[in-house]
Design a protein around this motif. Structure first.
Motif, PDB file in Angstrom:
ATOM      1  N   GLU A   1      -8.737   3.020  -3.426  1.00 31.92           N
ATOM      2  CA  GLU A   1      -9.224   2.242  -2.285  1.00 31.92           C
ATOM      3  C   GLU A   1      -8.546   2.766  -1.019  1.00 31.92           C
ATOM      4  OE1 GLU A   1      -9.025  -2.302  -0.418  1.00 31.92           O
ATOM      5  OE2 GLU A   1      -8.267  -1.903  -2.453  1.00 31.92           O
ATOM      6  N   VAL A   2      -9.330   3.123  -0.015  1.00 32.17           N
ATOM      7  CA  VAL A   2      -8.789   3.721   1.208  1.00 32.17           C
ATOM      8  C   VAL A   2      -9.021   2.791   2.393  1.00 32.17           C
ATOM      9  CG1 VAL A   2      -8.788   5.729   2.732  1.00 32.17           C
ATOM     10  CG2 VAL A   2      -9.276   6.019   0.292  1.00 32.17           C
ATOM     11  N   ILE A   3      -7.947   2.514   3.117  1.00 30.23           N
ATOM     12  CA  ILE A   3      -7.988   1.673   4.314  1.00 30.23           C
ATOM     13  C   ILE A   3      -7.503   2.526   5.481  1.00 30.23           C
ATOM     14  CG2 ILE A   3      -7.134  -0.470   5.364  1.00 30.23           C
ATOM     15  CD1 ILE A   3      -6.203  -1.242   2.469  1.00 30.23           C
TER      16      ILE A   3
ATOM     17  N   LEU B   1      -4.567   3.004  -0.571  1.00 29.76           N
ATOM     18  CA  LEU B   1      -4.016   3.974   0.365  1.00 29.76           C
ATOM     19  C   LEU B   1      -4.381   3.545   1.778  1.00 29.76           C
ATOM     20  CD1 LEU B   1      -2.753   6.771   1.078  1.00 29.76           C
ATOM     21  CD2 LEU B   1      -5.065   7.715   0.869  1.00 29.76           C
ATOM     22  N   LYS B   2      -3.388   3.422   2.636  1.00 31.54           N
ATOM     23  CA  LYS B   2      -3.649   3.089   4.035  1.00 31.54           C
ATOM     24  C   LYS B   2      -3.349   4.313   4.910  1.00 31.54           C
ATOM     25  CE  LYS B   2      -2.318  -0.832   6.042  1.00 31.54           C
ATOM     26  NZ  LYS B   2      -1.419  -1.828   6.702  1.00 31.54           N
ATOM     27  N   ILE B   3      -4.355   4.756   5.655  1.00 34.92           N
ATOM     28  CA  ILE B   3      -4.200   5.869   6.581  1.00 34.92           C
ATOM     29  C   ILE B   3      -3.944   5.295   7.972  1.00 34.92           C
ATOM     30  CG2 ILE B   3      -5.334   7.852   7.650  1.00 34.92           C
ATOM     31  CD1 ILE B   3      -7.015   8.102   5.102  1.00 34.92           C
ATOM     32  N   VAL B   4      -2.809   5.639   8.549  1.00 32.79           N
ATOM     33  CA  VAL B   4      -2.421   5.105   9.857  1.00 32.79           C
ATOM     34  C   VAL B   4      -2.396   6.233  10.880  1.00 32.79           C
ATOM     35  CG1 VAL B   4      -0.598   3.973  11.178  1.00 32.79           C
ATOM     36  CG2 VAL B   4      -1.070   3.243   8.847  1.00 32.79           C
ATOM     37  N   HIS B   5      -3.123   6.027  11.961  1.00 33.56           N
ATOM     38  CA  HIS B   5      -3.121   6.991  13.069  1.00 33.56           C
ATOM     39  C   HIS B   5      -2.518   6.298  14.290  1.00 33.56           C
ATOM     40  CE1 HIS B   5      -4.315  10.336  15.580  1.00 33.56           C
ATOM     41  NE2 HIS B   5      -4.882   9.494  16.416  1.00 33.56           N
ATOM     42  N   VAL B   6      -1.466   6.901  14.844  1.00 37.61           N
ATOM     43  CA  VAL B   6      -0.773   6.327  16.000  1.00 37.61           C
ATOM     44  C   VAL B   6      -1.014   7.204  17.213  1.00 37.61           C
ATOM     45  CG1 VAL B   6       1.434   5.539  16.921  1.00 37.61           C
ATOM     46  CG2 VAL B   6       1.024   5.463  14.453  1.00 37.61           C
ATOM     47  N   TRP B   7      -1.429   6.585  18.311  1.00 38.83           N
ATOM     48  CA  TRP B   7      -1.596   7.354  19.537  1.00 38.83           C
ATOM     49  C   TRP B   7      -0.794   6.710  20.649  1.00 38.83           C
ATOM     50  CZ3 TRP B   7      -4.175   5.214  23.862  1.00 38.83           C
ATOM     51  CH2 TRP B   7      -4.846   4.004  23.614  1.00 38.83           C
ATOM     52  N   GLU B   8      -0.201   7.575  21.452  1.00 37.82           N
ATOM     53  CA  GLU B   8       0.565   7.104  22.603  1.00 37.82           C
ATOM     54  C   GLU B   8      -0.380   6.998  23.797  1.00 37.82           C
ATOM     55  OE1 GLU B   8       4.777   8.470  23.003  1.00 37.82           O
ATOM     56  OE2 GLU B   8       4.034  10.108  21.757  1.00 37.82           O
ATOM     57  N   PRO B   9      -0.409   5.863  24.477  1.00 38.39           N
ATOM     58  CA  PRO B   9      -1.302   5.702  25.631  1.00 38.39           C
ATOM     59  C   PRO B   9      -1.103   6.808  26.660  1.00 38.39           C
ATOM     60  CG  PRO B   9      -0.301   3.620  25.047  1.00 38.39           C
ATOM     61  CD  PRO B   9       0.389   4.667  24.215  1.00 38.39           C
ATOM     62  N   VAL B  10      -2.212   7.271  27.216  1.00 38.91           N
ATOM     63  CA  VAL B  10      -2.166   8.323  28.235  1.00 38.91           C
ATOM     64  C   VAL B  10      -1.620   7.745  29.537  1.00 38.91           C
ATOM     65  CG1 VAL B  10      -3.574   9.943  29.568  1.00 38.91           C
ATOM     66  CG2 VAL B  10      -4.128   9.477  27.182  1.00 38.91           C
ATOM     67  N   PRO B  11      -0.664   8.448  30.188  1.00 41.59           N
ATOM     68  CA  PRO B  11      -0.177   7.972  31.488  1.00 41.59           C
ATOM     69  C   PRO B  11      -1.330   7.790  32.470  1.00 41.59           C
ATOM     70  CG  PRO B  11       1.199   9.752  30.667  1.00 41.59           C
ATOM     71  CD  PRO B  11       0.015   9.669  29.747  1.00 41.59           C
TER      72      PRO B  11
ATOM     73  N   THR C   1       0.845  -1.196   0.000  1.00 44.66           N
ATOM     74  CA  THR C   1       0.000   0.000   0.000  1.00 44.66           C
ATOM     75  C   THR C   1       0.879   1.245   0.000  1.00 44.66           C
ATOM     76  OG1 THR C   1      -0.035   0.131   2.420  1.00 44.66           O
ATOM     77  CG2 THR C   1      -1.763  -1.198   1.368  1.00 44.66           C
ATOM     78  N   ILE C   2       0.259   2.373  -0.317  1.00 38.68           N
ATOM     79  CA  ILE C   2       0.863   3.667  -0.015  1.00 38.68           C
ATOM     80  C   ILE C   2       0.342   4.023   1.363  1.00 38.68           C
ATOM     81  CG2 ILE C   2       1.091   6.074  -0.681  1.00 38.68           C
ATOM     82  CD1 ILE C   2       2.316   4.096  -2.680  1.00 38.68           C
TER      83      ILE C   2
END
Length: 301
Positions: A80-82, A33-43, A4-5
């Motif tokens: 195609e969007v993932i 197209l792959k949309i990746v969202h990364v979140w850092e866990p809240v302390p 994917t892109i």
């Protein structure tokens, strides 16, 4: 596995610009197209706060990629969007997800009043550790910036692409890097401008500027080395017009200058298995911060 892109999205203006560029690239390559969202866990202490806690964070982590995917699907109906959500350190998570990507695309802030990027720690970390090519796109990037002007001087997506620029070290001409640049130019149906900067060996350094004949001989030698490195690739990609540029001085300066009239700049990053961590290299680092076009960093051995 179908590649994917992949684009990293955090909801910022920079990442939205990157998502638009990635969608156009996915369309060019006929890939999802792959949309990746990364979140850092809240302390843990903050996770108990109603406005900062887990439920609030989950709401935003779901909303950002969903809304982005909906918008891109409307603007680019053939793509195609993932979407995917990951948790952890963004730089590490993006480098890991890049392993299944053709390209990883990230946003980077344009410097106010100056052409170039402000590359943050997440972007630098992903560039330094990803095993696949990483493209950095400025927040101010728009589709027209990549195209030639029309007869009235206005660039648009309907006009041809500007050239692709490749920064090449002729002493170590890696095949992965060169093929990526040729393929990118072929895909865009544009020319490839290969830029090489040279300096005389240390033992010639004092004599070369004062000796025109020596300077000319060294320049000819480097131009011939550049032509030799590209000869098999010209044969492999006969439809790509190639412009060779071998100039005295800093390679980074010459590549940055060439970026002003390019649709994409391609530079390399040598993969080093070092106990001191990954390195980007001073030329690539300089191009990342000062190019006025999107920059593709291609890792190679």
């Amino acid at each position: 596995m179908l590649r994917t892109i992949t684009v990293g999205l955090d909801g910022s203006r920079e990442s939205r610009a990157a998502a638009e560029w990635a969608a156009r690239e996915a369309q060019l390559r006929d890939l999802p197209l792959k949309i990746v969202h990364v979140w850092e866990p809240v302390p843990e202490p903050m996770a108990q706060a109603p406005l900062l806690g887990t439920e609030t964070q989950q709401h935003w982590t779901e909303r950002i990629p969903r809304e982005a995917a909906e918008g891109i699907s409307l603007r680019h109906p053939g793509v195609e969007v993932i979407s995917e959500q990951l948790s952890g350190h963004p730089g590490d998570a993006l480098a890991e997800t890049a392993k299944s990507a053709e390209l990883l695309v990230l946003g980077s802030r344009g410097l106010s009043g100056i052409g170039g990027f402000m590359v943050g720690s997440v972007g630098l970390s992903a560039v330094a550790h990803a095993d696949r090519p990483v493209v950095l796109v400025r927040a101010m990037e728009v589709a027209a910036d990549e195209h030639e002007p029309d007869p009235v001087g206005i660039p648009s997506a309907a006009t041809p692409f500007l050239p692709v620029v490749l920064g090449l070290d002729v002493e170590h001409p890696d095949e992965t890097l060169i093929e990526f640049a040729f393929a990118a130019a072929l895909l865009r149906e544009t020319s490839l401008r290969v830029v090489h900067g040279w300096n005389p060996p240390p033992y010639y350094a004092y004599g070369a500027p004062a000796n025109p004949a020596l300077h000319e001989a060294l320049a000819l030698n480097d131009a011939e080395a550049l032509a030799e490195a590209l000869r098999p690739w010209r044969q492999k990609y006969p439809d790509v017009e190639v412009v060779e540029v071998s100039r005295y001085g800093s390679a980074a300066v010459h590549v940055v200058e060439a970026s002003r009239e390019s649709s994409l700049v391609v530079v390399g990053r040598r993969i080093r298995r070092s106990p001191f961590g990954a390195h980007i290299g001073h030329v690539t680092q300089a191009v990342l911060h000062h190019s006025t076009a999107p920059v593709a960093v291609v890792p190679h051995s």
